[in-house]
Design a protein around this motif. Structure first.
Motif, PDB file in Angstrom:
ATOM      1  N   MET A 263      -1.358 -11.384  12.194  1.00 41.48           N
ATOM      2  CA  MET A 263      -1.949 -10.054  12.248  1.00 41.48           C
ATOM      3  C   MET A 263      -3.117 -10.105  13.205  1.00 41.48           C
ATOM      4  O   MET A 263      -4.185 -10.642  12.879  1.00 41.48           O
ATOM      5  N   ASN A 264      -2.929  -9.569  14.402  1.00 44.08           N
ATOM      6  CA  ASN A 264      -3.921  -9.635  15.466  1.00 44.08           C
ATOM      7  C   ASN A 264      -4.666  -8.302  15.552  1.00 44.08           C
ATOM      8  O   ASN A 264      -4.048  -7.249  15.736  1.00 44.08           O
ATOM      9  N   GLY A 265      -5.984  -8.347  15.407  1.00 43.35           N
ATOM     10  CA  GLY A 265      -6.784  -7.131  15.475  1.00 43.35           C
ATOM     11  C   GLY A 265      -7.214  -6.606  14.119  1.00 43.35           C
ATOM     12  O   GLY A 265      -7.613  -5.447  14.005  1.00 43.35           O
ATOM     13  N   VAL A 266      -7.166  -7.437  13.077  1.00 41.24           N
ATOM     14  CA  VAL A 266      -7.493  -6.966  11.730  1.00 41.24           C
ATOM     15  C   VAL A 266      -9.000  -6.902  11.466  1.00 41.24           C
ATOM     16  O   VAL A 266      -9.410  -6.461  10.392  1.00 41.24           O
ATOM     17  N   THR A 267      -9.820  -7.327  12.422  1.00 34.07           N
ATOM     18  CA  THR A 267     -11.256  -7.155  12.236  1.00 34.07           C
ATOM     19  C   THR A 267     -11.685  -5.729  12.593  1.00 34.07           C
ATOM     20  O   THR A 267     -12.810  -5.337  12.304  1.00 34.07           O
ATOM     21  N   GLY A 268     -10.802  -4.975  13.210  1.00 36.34           N
ATOM     22  CA  GLY A 268     -11.078  -3.577  13.513  1.00 36.34           C
ATOM     23  C   GLY A 268     -10.874  -2.696  12.286  1.00 36.34           C
ATOM     24  O   GLY A 268     -10.266  -3.098  11.294  1.00 36.34           O
ATOM     25  N   ARG A 269     -11.375  -1.476  12.382  1.00 39.79           N
ATOM     26  CA  ARG A 269     -11.354  -0.547  11.243  1.00 39.79           C
ATOM     27  C   ARG A 269      -9.933  -0.287  10.739  1.00 39.79           C
ATOM     28  O   ARG A 269      -9.650  -0.454   9.555  1.00 39.79           O
ATOM     29  N   MET A 270      -9.039   0.102  11.605  1.00 38.26           N
ATOM     30  CA  MET A 270      -7.685   0.441  11.185  1.00 38.26           C
ATOM     31  C   MET A 270      -6.907  -0.807  10.752  1.00 38.26           C
ATOM     32  O   MET A 270      -6.216  -0.807   9.737  1.00 38.26           O
ATOM     33  N   GLY A 271      -7.022  -1.876  11.550  1.00 40.14           N
ATOM     34  CA  GLY A 271      -6.299  -3.099  11.217  1.00 40.14           C
ATOM     35  C   GLY A 271      -6.719  -3.669   9.878  1.00 40.14           C
ATOM     36  O   GLY A 271      -5.894  -4.180   9.116  1.00 40.14           O
ATOM     37  N   HIS A 272      -8.012  -3.575   9.558  1.00 35.72           N
ATOM     38  CA  HIS A 272      -8.512  -4.105   8.303  1.00 35.72           C
ATOM     39  C   HIS A 272      -8.143  -3.217   7.125  1.00 35.72           C
ATOM     40  O   HIS A 272      -7.483  -3.655   6.183  1.00 35.72           O
ATOM     41  N   ARG A 273      -8.554  -1.965   7.176  1.00 37.55           N
ATOM     42  CA  ARG A 273      -8.417  -1.090   6.007  1.00 37.55           C
ATOM     43  C   ARG A 273      -6.959  -0.732   5.717  1.00 37.55           C
ATOM     44  O   ARG A 273      -6.490  -0.879   4.585  1.00 37.55           O
ATOM     45  N   GLN A 274      -6.267  -0.236   6.737  1.00 36.88           N
ATOM     46  CA  GLN A 274      -4.927   0.282   6.473  1.00 36.88           C
ATOM     47  C   GLN A 274      -3.850  -0.794   6.480  1.00 36.88           C
ATOM     48  O   GLN A 274      -2.950  -0.781   5.640  1.00 36.88           O
ATOM     49  N   HIS A 275      -3.932  -1.724   7.429  1.00 40.95           N
ATOM     50  CA  HIS A 275      -2.834  -2.682   7.560  1.00 40.95           C
ATOM     51  C   HIS A 275      -3.004  -3.931   6.703  1.00 40.95           C
ATOM     52  O   HIS A 275      -2.049  -4.369   6.052  1.00 40.95           O
ATOM     53  N   LEU A 276      -4.205  -4.507   6.690  1.00 37.26           N
ATOM     54  CA  LEU A 276      -4.403  -5.704   5.865  1.00 37.26           C
ATOM     55  C   LEU A 276      -4.567  -5.340   4.390  1.00 37.26           C
ATOM     56  O   LEU A 276      -3.789  -5.776   3.535  1.00 37.26           O
ATOM     57  N   VAL A 277      -5.578  -4.508   4.078  1.00 35.92           N
ATOM     58  CA  VAL A 277      -5.923  -4.258   2.676  1.00 35.92           C
ATOM     59  C   VAL A 277      -4.918  -3.339   1.991  1.00 35.92           C
ATOM     60  O   VAL A 277      -4.362  -3.683   0.943  1.00 35.92           O
ATOM     61  N   ARG A 278      -4.666  -2.178   2.581  1.00 35.66           N
ATOM     62  CA  ARG A 278      -3.853  -1.169   1.897  1.00 35.66           C
ATOM     63  C   ARG A 278      -2.356  -1.341   2.112  1.00 35.66           C
ATOM     64  O   ARG A 278      -1.569  -0.631   1.487  1.00 35.66           O
ATOM     65  N   SER A 279      -1.977  -2.265   2.991  1.00 32.71           N
ATOM     66  CA  SER A 279      -0.553  -2.521   3.210  1.00 32.71           C
ATOM     67  C   SER A 279      -0.172  -3.920   2.757  1.00 32.71           C
ATOM     68  O   SER A 279       0.376  -4.105   1.683  1.00 32.71           O
TER      69      SER A 279
END
Length: 377
Positions: free
Chosen positions: A1-17
């Protein structure tokens, strides 16, 4: 998962997905099995990655993308980086034989988007692009109305999206500064027109032509460090989209507007048999048989409760997070070849609309969209 330190990558893709999928027992496959996901966090900032891994009790993180791609245990590459970094990283992932799933837009230019789609086909890897708006409760209800024939012949679609993004001087901006720099892939057209493309295409049909005006209303902003910079990317766009059978869609997109509507995005669909207004979660309708007869009289105050004349569309289902739902779909696509229509080819068409919108604005004219032939490879 590349880019998960950004707002969308972190909140929506890592945490909520991804993490939410694991917390729920994994992705359910058709045979009854469940598959857990093992996220490997990739990025350029070692400190941010380490903090993120500690925060979520994750063991795997690295600043070395090539090492992550070389690991055969990593089967899927996901990209949520800034747009300008996407093409190169996705290309490397496909060359490493990884299945690829990426945020939209998949590229800054139509030429690069076509190259990616052809490379994905040539490599024989599964590929997908995030199209989260299709899974919003409001739009799923709207799609239900379309499929049920509620509207009769659809005449028009009107969309309003946006909110005021603070300049960053006296209040912190709620969007990253790269969004407002053209050199970094910023701009509301490149960000939002791919969204509007897949919404229109999936609900009403392909877009045939666009007339747009893209502007930079706020030319000076302040970045995350409080340093002023010139905003070189468009922060508002006003578009007219032509579809088949005379259907016209008008959508305003703006980061320089203050909200006076029920939700941050709303679409009104008018048809011969009825109309609907759909947002992120709600959807309200007015059928032909229940349509009142307003009379224009500017000399008297309006007394009709216009909003009260609409009916609420019931949920009739439990709606999960749209990003999470699409992640589950893509994992099933990879593991058991389940259907996944949101591939790079659809992402190409979204980039085509964005590029055509910018050309329309620059040249002051209507721009027709031609079919794209990706060939067999």
């Amino acid at each position: 998962m590349n880019g998960v330190t950004g707002r969308m990558g972190h909140r929506q893709h890592l945490v909520r997905s991804v993490l939410a999928i694991n917390a729920g027992g994994g992705v359910a496959l058709s045979g009854g099995e469940r598959v857990l996901l093992r996220p490997v966090l990739v990025g350029r900032n070692e400190g941010k990655l380490r903090d993120l891994a500690v925060q979520h009790d994750l063991a795997d993180w690295t600043t070395d993308l090539d090492a992550a791609l070389a690991d055969p245990a990593n089967e899927i590459y996901f990209d949520a980086q800034v747009t300008s970094a996407r093409v190169g990283a996705v290309t490397r992932a496909m060359e490493a034989g990884k299945h690829v799933y990426a945020e939209k837009p998949i590229a800054e230019s139509l030429e690069d988007a076509i190259t990616l789609a052809k490379a994905a086909r040539a490599a024989g890897v599964k590929n997908g692009v995030v199209q989260d708006k299709l899974f919003l409760p409001g739009l799923r209800k709207l799609q239900r109305l379309v499929e049920g024939g509620f509207f009769g012949r659809v005449l028009s679609v009107r969309g309003e999206f946006g909110y005021w993004v603070f300049e960053g001087d006296w209040q912190e901006a709620q969007r990253p500064s790269w969004n407002y720099r053209a050199a970094d892939g910023g701009g509301i057209v490149l960000d939002m027109f791919p969204h509007w493309h897949y919404v229109l295409e999936n609900l009403f049909g392909p877009v045939r032509a666009v007339t747009a005006r893209a502007v930079t209303h706020v030319p000076r902003r302040w970045d995350e460090a409080g340093t002023p910079y010139d905003a070189t990317a468009d922060d508002a766009a006003y578009g007219i989209f032509e579809l088949a059978d005379g259907l016209v869609a008008q959508i305003n997109s703006s980061w320089t507007t203050r909200v006076f509507r029920d939700e941050l995005v709303e679409f009104q669909v008018d048809g011969t048999e009825g109309s609907a207004v759909a947002g992120l979660r709600r959807c309200r309708v007015q059928h032909r048989s229940m349509t009142p007869k307003p009379v224009w009289n500017p000399d008297l105050p309006a007394t009709e409760p216009f909003r009260g004349q609409w009916q609420e569309v019931p949920d009739n289902a439990e709606f999960d997070n749209g990003f999470k739902v699409q992640w589950e779909m893509f994992v099933r696509h990879v593991l058991e070849d389940a259907p996944f229509p949101h591939d790079f080819a659809s992402g190409v068409r979204g980039v085509q609309l964005a590029e055509a919108g910018l050309r329309s604005s620059a040249e002051g004219r209507r721009v027709a969209l031609s079919p794209i032939d990706l060939g067999d490879a």
